[in-house]
Write a protein that holds these residues in place. Structure first.
Motif, short mmCIF file in Angstrom:
data_model
loop_
_atom_site.label_atom_id
_atom_site.label_comp_id
_atom_site.label_asym_id
_atom_site.label_seq_id
_atom_site.Cartn_x
_atom_site.Cartn_y
_atom_site.Cartn_z
N PHE A 1 0.84 -1.20 0.00
CA PHE A 1 0.00 0.00 0.00
C PHE A 1 0.88 1.25 0.00
N ALA A 2 0.35 2.33 -0.59
CA ALA A 2 0.99 3.65 -0.52
C ALA A 2 -0.08 4.65 -0.10
N ALA A 3 0.07 5.20 1.11
CA ALA A 3 -0.92 6.14 1.63
C ALA A 3 -0.39 7.56 1.47
N ALA A 4 -1.17 8.41 0.80
CA ALA A 4 -0.74 9.79 0.56
C ALA A 4 -0.82 10.59 1.85
N SER A 5 0.22 11.41 2.09
CA SER A 5 0.19 12.31 3.25
C SER A 5 0.73 13.66 2.80
N ALA A 6 0.69 14.63 3.72
CA ALA A 6 1.12 15.99 3.37
C ALA A 6 2.58 16.00 2.91
N SER A 7 3.42 15.13 3.47
CA SER A 7 4.85 15.18 3.14
C SER A 7 5.28 14.09 2.14
#
Ligand SMILES: [Zn+2]
Ligand SMILES: [Zn+2]
Length: 267
Positions: free
Chosen positions: A149-155
């Motif tokens: 999985f790749a979870a998008a975050s602010a950084s």
């Protein structure tokens, strides 16, 4: 986004819990034994469970946590807990766990129309929108249907390999993503290379080959997960051995760190 490491060990022992990560308060990535450290309140706040695959070290706490939070979630009128997984993973859970022999079928309790748990099929490449987060399903190569999985975050993205052997398609995709942190498995030491090959896991040598596929100029922290408790020291030494070898060019080295349960990252 906050990532809390509940478990990142390849097996259980005192202080070792199997794979589970909590994203913010409401999304669980895998449901290994680390889930057992959550309070009832924390467990009851989880609305989505994303499973990499059906192996027990990644799903063991799912049936148990459903039982723990059932009364609370029913009293609160909460929506069914959504369990997102590949069709092959869902089929395995239905046949082998939620079969009313090993554990009750929580997808039909208290009723089929308003159950405590609902399965949601996912596919590689899909972006899931769960708990206000966008999580992309990445390919993995394992002995059963599996994903990362790749979870998008602010950084940038928090990327998790799941259980996997050599996996060129994974690197092709993550080389296109802004990566804030990579969590990648190395289940076995070099001594167990043959077993790693057979069970489609990485060992320090194959990890080195995998990391060589990171596009030039890209640097991000790489955290090692899923080490077998009896071999953790050996695996870490071997990884440092190849990555910090004196003849290795500076730009060929990586920022490799050790993951441990209880760590929390703000990304
Ligand atoms: Zn596995
Ligand atoms: Zn595993």
């Amino acid at each position: 986004m906050r990532v809390r490491v509940l478990g990142c060990s390849g097996a259980i022992a005192h202080g070792c819990r199997t794979t589970s990560f909590l994203l913010d308060d409401d999304v669980l990535i895998d449901a290994g034994t680390g889930v057992g450290d959550l309070t009832l309140d924390e467990m009851a706040r989880i609305d989505h469970v994303l499973l990499t695959h059906s192996h027990l070290d990644h799903v063991a706490a799912l049936p148990l946590m459903l039982d723990s939070v059932a009364a609370r979630r029913l009293a609160a009128g909460a929506a069914p807990l959504q369990v997102h997984a590949l069709p092959g993973t869902i089929a395995a859970l239905k046949v082998h766990i939620f079969n009313n022999l090993i554990w009750p079928d929580f997808s039909a309790i208290p009723s089929v129309d308003a159950p405590l748990m609902r399965f949601v099929s996912i596919s590689v490449g899909e972006v899931l929108h769960v708990g206000g987060k966008a999580v992309e399903v990445l390919p993995a190569v394992h002995t059963v249907p599996a994903v990362g999985f790749a979870a998008a975050s602010a950084s940038g993205h928090w990327v998790f390999s799941g259980d996997t052997g050599r996996n060129p398609a994974f690197w092709q995709r993550i080389n296109q993503l802004p990566v804030a942190q990579l969590v990648i498995e190395t289940a076995f030491s070099t001594r167990e290379h043959a077993l790693a090959q057979r069970s489609l896991h990485l060992d320090p040598g194959t990890l080195a080959d995998e990391l060589a596929q990171i596009a030039p100029g890209r640097q991000y922290p790489i955290y090692i997960t899923h080490t077998k408790p009896a071999e953790t020291g050996q695996i870490m030494e071997e990884i440092q051995g190849f990555d910090q070898a004196p003849d290795r060019p500076q730009d060929g080295r990586h920022d490799i760190r050790w993951l441990s349960a209880g760590q929390t990252f703000e990304l």
